[in-house]
Design a protein around this motif. Structure first.
Motif, PDB file in Angstrom:
ATOM      1  N   CYS A 186      14.426  -7.965   4.228  1.00 24.59           N
ATOM      2  CA  CYS A 186      14.094  -7.517   2.877  1.00 24.59           C
ATOM      3  C   CYS A 186      13.827  -6.018   2.892  1.00 24.59           C
ATOM      4  CB  CYS A 186      12.875  -8.291   2.369  1.00 24.59           C
ATOM      5  SG  CYS A 186      12.242  -7.722   0.788  1.00 24.59           S
ATOM      6  N   GLU A 187      14.489  -5.294   1.992  1.00 18.17           N
ATOM      7  CA  GLU A 187      14.309  -3.844   1.910  1.00 18.17           C
ATOM      8  C   GLU A 187      12.892  -3.487   1.481  1.00 18.17           C
ATOM      9  OE1 GLU A 187      16.330  -0.054  -0.461  1.00 18.17           O
ATOM     10  OE2 GLU A 187      17.396  -1.958  -0.344  1.00 18.17           O
ATOM     11  N   LEU A 188      12.322  -4.283   0.585  1.00 16.66           N
ATOM     12  CA  LEU A 188      10.943  -4.050   0.152  1.00 16.66           C
ATOM     13  C   LEU A 188       9.976  -4.182   1.320  1.00 16.66           C
ATOM     14  CD1 LEU A 188       8.865  -3.675  -2.177  1.00 16.66           C
ATOM     15  CD2 LEU A 188       8.864  -6.157  -2.409  1.00 16.66           C
ATOM     16  N   GLN A 189      10.204  -5.166   2.154  1.00 19.52           N
ATOM     17  CA  GLN A 189       9.353  -5.369   3.317  1.00 19.52           C
ATOM     18  C   GLN A 189       9.469  -4.199   4.298  1.00 19.52           C
ATOM     19  OE1 GLN A 189      10.340  -8.292   6.533  1.00 19.52           O
ATOM     20  NE2 GLN A 189       8.646  -9.423   5.630  1.00 19.52           N
ATOM     21  N   GLU A 190      10.689  -3.756   4.516  1.00 14.79           N
ATOM     22  CA  GLU A 190      10.905  -2.652   5.454  1.00 14.79           C
ATOM     23  C   GLU A 190      10.229  -1.370   4.978  1.00 14.79           C
ATOM     24  OE1 GLU A 190      14.661  -0.040   7.222  1.00 14.79           O
ATOM     25  OE2 GLU A 190      15.025  -1.968   6.240  1.00 14.79           O
ATOM     26  N   GLN A 191      10.364  -1.074   3.685  1.00 13.16           N
ATOM     27  CA  GLN A 191       9.762   0.155   3.172  1.00 13.16           C
ATOM     28  C   GLN A 191       8.250   0.026   3.041  1.00 13.16           C
ATOM     29  OE1 GLN A 191      11.642   2.435   0.179  1.00 13.16           O
ATOM     30  NE2 GLN A 191      13.676   1.636   0.580  1.00 13.16           N
ATOM     31  N   SER A 192       7.753  -1.202   2.902  1.00 16.01           N
ATOM     32  CA  SER A 192       6.308  -1.400   2.911  1.00 16.01           C
ATOM     33  C   SER A 192       5.729  -1.066   4.280  1.00 16.01           C
ATOM     34  CB  SER A 192       5.982  -2.844   2.531  1.00 16.01           C
ATOM     35  OG  SER A 192       4.602  -3.078   2.604  1.00 16.01           O
ATOM     36  N   PHE A 193       6.473  -1.412   5.336  1.00 18.64           N
ATOM     37  CA  PHE A 193       6.056  -1.038   6.690  1.00 18.64           C
ATOM     38  C   PHE A 193       6.006   0.478   6.850  1.00 18.64           C
ATOM     39  CE2 PHE A 193       7.013  -5.305   8.534  1.00 18.64           C
ATOM     40  CZ  PHE A 193       5.857  -5.424   9.289  1.00 18.64           C
ATOM     41  N   ASN A 194       7.034   1.160   6.330  1.00 13.71           N
ATOM     42  CA  ASN A 194       7.184   2.595   6.574  1.00 13.71           C
ATOM     43  C   ASN A 194       6.338   3.462   5.655  1.00 13.71           C
ATOM     44  OD1 ASN A 194       9.091   2.047   8.581  1.00 13.71           O
ATOM     45  ND2 ASN A 194      10.802   2.112   7.129  1.00 13.71           N
ATOM     46  N   TYR A 195       6.141   3.029   4.414  1.00 21.88           N
ATOM     47  CA  TYR A 195       5.510   3.913   3.431  1.00 21.88           C
ATOM     48  C   TYR A 195       4.280   3.317   2.756  1.00 21.88           C
ATOM     49  CZ  TYR A 195      10.080   6.101   3.920  1.00 21.88           C
ATOM     50  OH  TYR A 195      11.213   6.689   4.432  1.00 21.88           O
ATOM     51  N   GLY A 196       4.004   2.037   2.978  1.00 29.41           N
ATOM     52  CA  GLY A 196       2.874   1.398   2.299  1.00 29.41           C
ATOM     53  C   GLY A 196       1.558   1.582   3.026  1.00 29.41           C
ATOM     54  N   SER A 197       0.518   1.077   2.387  1.00 27.99           N
ATOM     55  CA  SER A 197      -0.827   1.135   2.961  1.00 27.99           C
ATOM     56  C   SER A 197      -1.129  -0.178   3.677  1.00 27.99           C
ATOM     57  CB  SER A 197      -1.856   1.379   1.855  1.00 27.99           C
ATOM     58  OG  SER A 197      -3.169   1.330   2.362  1.00 27.99           O
ATOM     59  N   ASP A 198      -2.193  -0.178   4.466  1.00 26.58           N
ATOM     60  CA  ASP A 198      -2.585  -1.403   5.171  1.00 26.58           C
ATOM     61  C   ASP A 198      -3.556  -2.241   4.350  1.00 26.58           C
ATOM     62  OD1 ASP A 198      -4.677   0.349   5.283  1.00 26.58           O
ATOM     63  OD2 ASP A 198      -5.213  -0.094   7.360  1.00 26.58           O
ATOM     64  N   ARG A 199      -3.819  -1.844   3.110  1.00 23.43           N
ATOM     65  CA  ARG A 199      -4.723  -2.600   2.248  1.00 23.43           C
ATOM     66  C   ARG A 199      -4.425  -2.285   0.789  1.00 23.43           C
ATOM     67  NH1 ARG A 199      -9.645  -0.125   5.065  1.00 23.43           N
ATOM     68  NH2 ARG A 199      -7.995  -0.063   6.627  1.00 23.43           N
ATOM     69  N   GLY A 200      -4.874  -3.169  -0.093  1.00 23.10           N
ATOM     70  CA  GLY A 200      -4.683  -2.956  -1.518  1.00 23.10           C
ATOM     71  C   GLY A 200      -6.021  -2.871  -2.231  1.00 23.10           C
ATOM     72  N   ARG A 201      -6.037  -2.211  -3.382  1.00 24.20           N
ATOM     73  CA  ARG A 201      -7.288  -2.016  -4.115  1.00 24.20           C
ATOM     74  C   ARG A 201      -7.397  -2.912  -5.339  1.00 24.20           C
ATOM     75  NH1 ARG A 201      -6.665   4.185  -5.268  1.00 24.20           N
ATOM     76  NH2 ARG A 201      -4.532   3.445  -5.505  1.00 24.20           N
ATOM     77  N   PHE A 202      -6.375  -3.744  -5.605  1.00 25.11           N
ATOM     78  CA  PHE A 202      -6.373  -4.559  -6.808  1.00 25.11           C
ATOM     79  C   PHE A 202      -6.601  -6.022  -6.433  1.00 25.11           C
ATOM     80  CE2 PHE A 202      -3.739  -0.854  -7.600  1.00 25.11           C
ATOM     81  CZ  PHE A 202      -4.285  -0.375  -8.776  1.00 25.11           C
ATOM     82  N   PHE A 203      -7.566  -6.639  -7.086  1.00 25.83           N
ATOM     83  CA  PHE A 203      -7.882  -8.034  -6.799  1.00 25.83           C
ATOM     84  C   PHE A 203      -7.997  -8.792  -8.131  1.00 25.83           C
ATOM     85  CE2 PHE A 203      -9.613  -5.432  -3.396  1.00 25.83           C
ATOM     86  CZ  PHE A 203      -9.111  -6.067  -2.271  1.00 25.83           C
ATOM     87  N   PHE A 204      -6.966  -9.510  -8.466  1.00 26.13           N
ATOM     88  CA  PHE A 204      -6.961 -10.341  -9.664  1.00 26.13           C
ATOM     89  C   PHE A 204      -5.805 -11.325  -9.544  1.00 26.13           C
ATOM     90  CE2 PHE A 204      -4.938  -6.254 -10.590  1.00 26.13           C
ATOM     91  CZ  PHE A 204      -3.646  -6.657 -10.863  1.00 26.13           C
TER      92      PHE A 204
END
Length: 207
Positions: A107-125
């Motif tokens: 998955c391209e989204l998964q690959e770019q999440s590895f490269n450019y994403g954060s290790d945590r999220g700030r939204f909980f709902f």
């Protein structure tokens, strides 16, 4: 030909090109989801942000035509932080904890999440959940994983010659679908599967 500077490297590019095309010509990789060189520009994923000269904010390189002597930066702290925030919003309603999901690197989204994403999220709902719709016998939709890049919409309109697919609602409530549910009856309908950046997630071949 016009000269511009990308990461302090002076290059000459063809007049009328966009910044993302100039970066590709210079061998500089820029992440993207909605941009495709065979489709018209949408500029809605905002993943291809770059820093431009004295501009106070990063700008989307896919929709930004360059001017002579423009200075572009793709690897600054401002760009990396902006891409991290964009990835966080793209995963806002994603049903799985990307990048740890069942796609296993397909998955391209998964690959770019590895490269450019954060290790945590700030939204909980509670995440928004979309039901799957009928697009025909060749395509099975899994719209709960859709990031609304509109590649399938533009491909069906430009290549397939049909405006049956579109977007509804606005902002975080945007959805890809048909205004009247029916089969996608174009000769090139299977191409939406190959174009989908969450391919094998957003669309899969129906068995």
């Amino acid at each position: 030909m016009i000269n511009i500077t990308i990461n302090e490297l002076l290059i000459w590019v063809k007049k009328g090109s966009t910044v993302i095309q100039a970066c590709e010509a210079a061998g500089v990789k820029i992440p993207r989801f909605c941009y495709h060189d065979k489709l018209f520009i949408a500029g809605n994923c905002r993943m291809c942000l770059v820093e431009v000269g004295n501009s106070p904010k990063p700008q989307a390189s896919c929709a930004l035509p360059f001017l002579p002597n423009m200075r572009i930066f793709t690897n600054t702290a401002l760009v990396h932080k902006a891409q991290e925030f964009v990835m966080e919003f793209l995963l806002l309603h994603h049903p799985l904890d990307c990048p740890v999901c069942d796609q296993g690197g397909e998955c391209e989204l998964q690959e770019q999440s590895f490269n450019y994403g954060s290790d945590r999220g700030r939204f909980f709902f509670f995440k928004k959940s979309l039901g799957d719709t009928f697009w025909g016998s060749l395509i099975k939709t899994v719209l709960r994983r859709c990031i609304v890049c509109t590649r399938c919409v533009r491909y069906t309109s430009l290549i397939g010659g049909s405006d049956i697919i579109g977007t509804s609602n606005r902002g975080g409530n945007s959805e890809i679908g048909m205004f009247k549910e029916s089969a996608l009856k174009t000769e090139t309908s299977g191409g939406v599967i190959e174009l989908c950046p969450v391919c094998w997630s957003g669309f899969i071949y129906s068995q």
